[in-house]
Design a protein around this motif. Structure first.
Motif, PDB file in Angstrom:
ATOM      1  N   MET A 153     -15.541 -21.380 -49.574  1.00 22.33           N
ATOM      2  CA  MET A 153     -14.482 -22.341 -49.270  1.00 22.33           C
ATOM      3  C   MET A 153     -14.888 -23.236 -48.090  1.00 22.33           C
ATOM      4  SD  MET A 153     -11.800 -22.149 -51.298  1.00 22.33           S
ATOM      5  CE  MET A 153     -13.033 -22.095 -52.599  1.00 22.33           C
ATOM      6  N   HIS A 191     -10.075 -20.777 -46.153  1.00 25.82           N
ATOM      7  CA  HIS A 191     -11.148 -20.092 -45.429  1.00 25.82           C
ATOM      8  C   HIS A 191     -10.644 -19.513 -44.107  1.00 25.82           C
ATOM      9  CE1 HIS A 191     -14.996 -19.174 -43.693  1.00 25.82           C
ATOM     10  NE2 HIS A 191     -14.941 -20.162 -42.819  1.00 25.82           N
ATOM     11  N   CYS A 228      -9.338 -26.246 -48.684  1.00 23.42           N
ATOM     12  CA  CYS A 228     -10.438 -25.271 -48.614  1.00 23.42           C
ATOM     13  C   CYS A 228     -10.577 -24.713 -47.200  1.00 23.42           C
ATOM     14  CB  CYS A 228     -11.743 -25.924 -49.063  1.00 23.42           C
ATOM     15  SG  CYS A 228     -11.819 -26.318 -50.819  1.00 23.42           S
TER      16      CYS A 228
END
Length: 439
Positions: free
Chosen positions: A238, A224, A220
């Motif tokens: 995210m 991001h 994540c």
């Protein structure tokens, strides 16, 4: 393990993080408000750490005519010892090193050469900011978009990352690559060990879950940051998910370590060790583990919301009261684990069992102490390096701790010989005499 209770707790944590966390990118959009600028002697916009040459500050307006009428301007202050809060309004505005008069739809301001990475603060002011008696007309607020850019490897101002964030995207990419390679090598034998069950099935399940959650957090974060590098905003969802998965991983590991230590100690006092080194649960050990989990979870959430401008994995910086309390909690838990393990080791006659507990202690202490120790060590680094040192160091140390515990609980050389159970029930028993033990 009170799975239902833990699941409800994690669901609540997820809801709070996703609904409340604020991830501020370095493409900043919003409204210039005259009333807010008057209340605070300049409306705070953002901060950004510039480094090297040709740093760029770009401001785009939706209504340049309104900006001209209000005599709008942006004030840029480099990080310095001057305390702006103790200055009068006019003195505060006059101390700006750079002033951008907002007269056009787009303004491009080059930042002077920085001999070392320096944080710059941006404030908005207009003709009404220091005139308390003047009536602010009922104009619409002035919509803006601000882009803050450092130079890339080619010397062009295209890098959205502030100096303290530079390099994190590469780190998460390498971390994901390491996770992928390890997964390809160890996924099948680990799956077979979990499927087989055995005395350490719960420990292996929690370890696998915690490691998987760290992998999800890294993924994540990388998604991001990859988007952030292009537009300076990223994908806030995210970023929030990355924080959440990391927090769940933290509390899972804490629950496991406390449960094991307390369970072993209470088991030794309660009955002979007919089932040595297993997860021994009792109301007392469960209460201690749940109490530690709840306390750490509350402090993690408090630390998240105490940051005025959160970065990526910002709670690793531990610059708030909640962060300091969290580190103190980890030190206290380390002392508790050390006391418990000392009681076990000091009365244990078997050399193999002592080696087992000592190795467990090393992995546990690395998990808890890496954060406080790295935080103290970061004091010798420059300001733009501190957060990266702590963030990267904590993730690597905790990953090493997990690997150490994996090796311990899957080790034939230790666990095979200290267990009183048959080889059929042992996880990952690589017997040389039967085909079923080979992987």
């Amino acid at each position: 393990m009170h799975t239902a209770t833990m699941s409800r707790t994690f669901a609540a944590l997820l809801a709070v993080v996703l609904l409340g966390a604020e991830v501020l990118g370095k493409t900043v959009t919003g409204l210039f408000k005259s009333e807010l600028a008057r209340q605070h002697s300049g409306q705070f916009i953002t901060t950004f750490m510039y480094q090297g040459d040709s740093g760029l500050f770009v401001c785009r307006l939706d209504n340049s005519a309104l900006a001209t009428e209000k005599e709008s301007r942006l004030l840029l202050y480099p990080d310095m010892d001057l305390d702006l809060d103790n200055l009068s309004c006019s003195e505060r505005l006059s101390k700006a090193q750079l002033t951008i008069s907002l007269r056009q739809e787009e303004h491009n301001q080059t930042i002077p050469h920085q001999t070392s990475p320096t944080a710059w603060k941006a404030l908005y002011a207009d003709r009404y900011t220091c005139q308390d008696s003047a009536v602010i007309p009922a104009h619409a607020d002035l919509a803006f978009t601000v882009l803050l850019l450092n130079t890339d490897s080619a010397g062009n101002p295209l890098e959205h990352f502030s100096a303290e964030e530079a390099g994190l995207q590469t780190f998460y990419f390498l971390l994901l690559l390491a996770y992928f390679i390890a997964c390809c090598i160890y996924a099948q034998p680990l799956y077979q060990a979990l499927k087989k069950g055995g005395p350490m099935h719960t420990v292996l399940s929690v370890l696998s879950t915690a490691l998987a959650l760290q992998g999800f957090s890294a993924l994540c974060n990388y998604i991001h940051l990859a988007r952030y590098s292009r537009d300076g905003v990223g994908i806030p969802l995210m970023g929030s998910l990355a924080e959440f998965w990391d927090m769940v991983s933290q509390v899972s590991m804490l629950y496991m370590l406390l449960s094991l230590c307390m369970g072993w100690t209470l088991s030794r006092n309660r009955k002979p060790q007919s089932r040595p080194l297993q997860w021994e649960q009792s109301p007392a050990s469960t209460a201690v583990a749940v109490g530690g989990v709840v306390t750490q979870g509350v402090l993690l959430l408090w630390e998240q919301f105490s940051e005025s401008e959160g970065g990526h994995h910002s709670y690793h910086a531990q610059q708030s009261l909640a962060g300091l309390l969290l580190m103190a909690l980890r030190v206290l838990l380390t002392l508790l684990l050390a006391s418990v393990l000392y009681q076990i080791i000091s009365t244990e006659r078997s050399t193999l069992k002592r080696d087992f507990y000592l190795c467990f202690a090393k992995g546990s202490f690395l998990w808890f102490l890496c954060h406080p120790v790295l935080f103290l060590m970061s004091a010798v680094f420059n300001e733009h390096q501190k957060e990266k040192v702590v963030t990267i160091g904590v993730i690597l140390c905790q990953s090493i701790s997990m690997v150490t515990l994996y090796q311990l609980f899957l080790s034939r050389s230790l666990y095979w010989e200290v267990s009183s159970l048959s080889s059929v029930t042992l996880p990952l028993t690589m017997s040389r005499t039967t085909p079923r033990g080979r992987y």
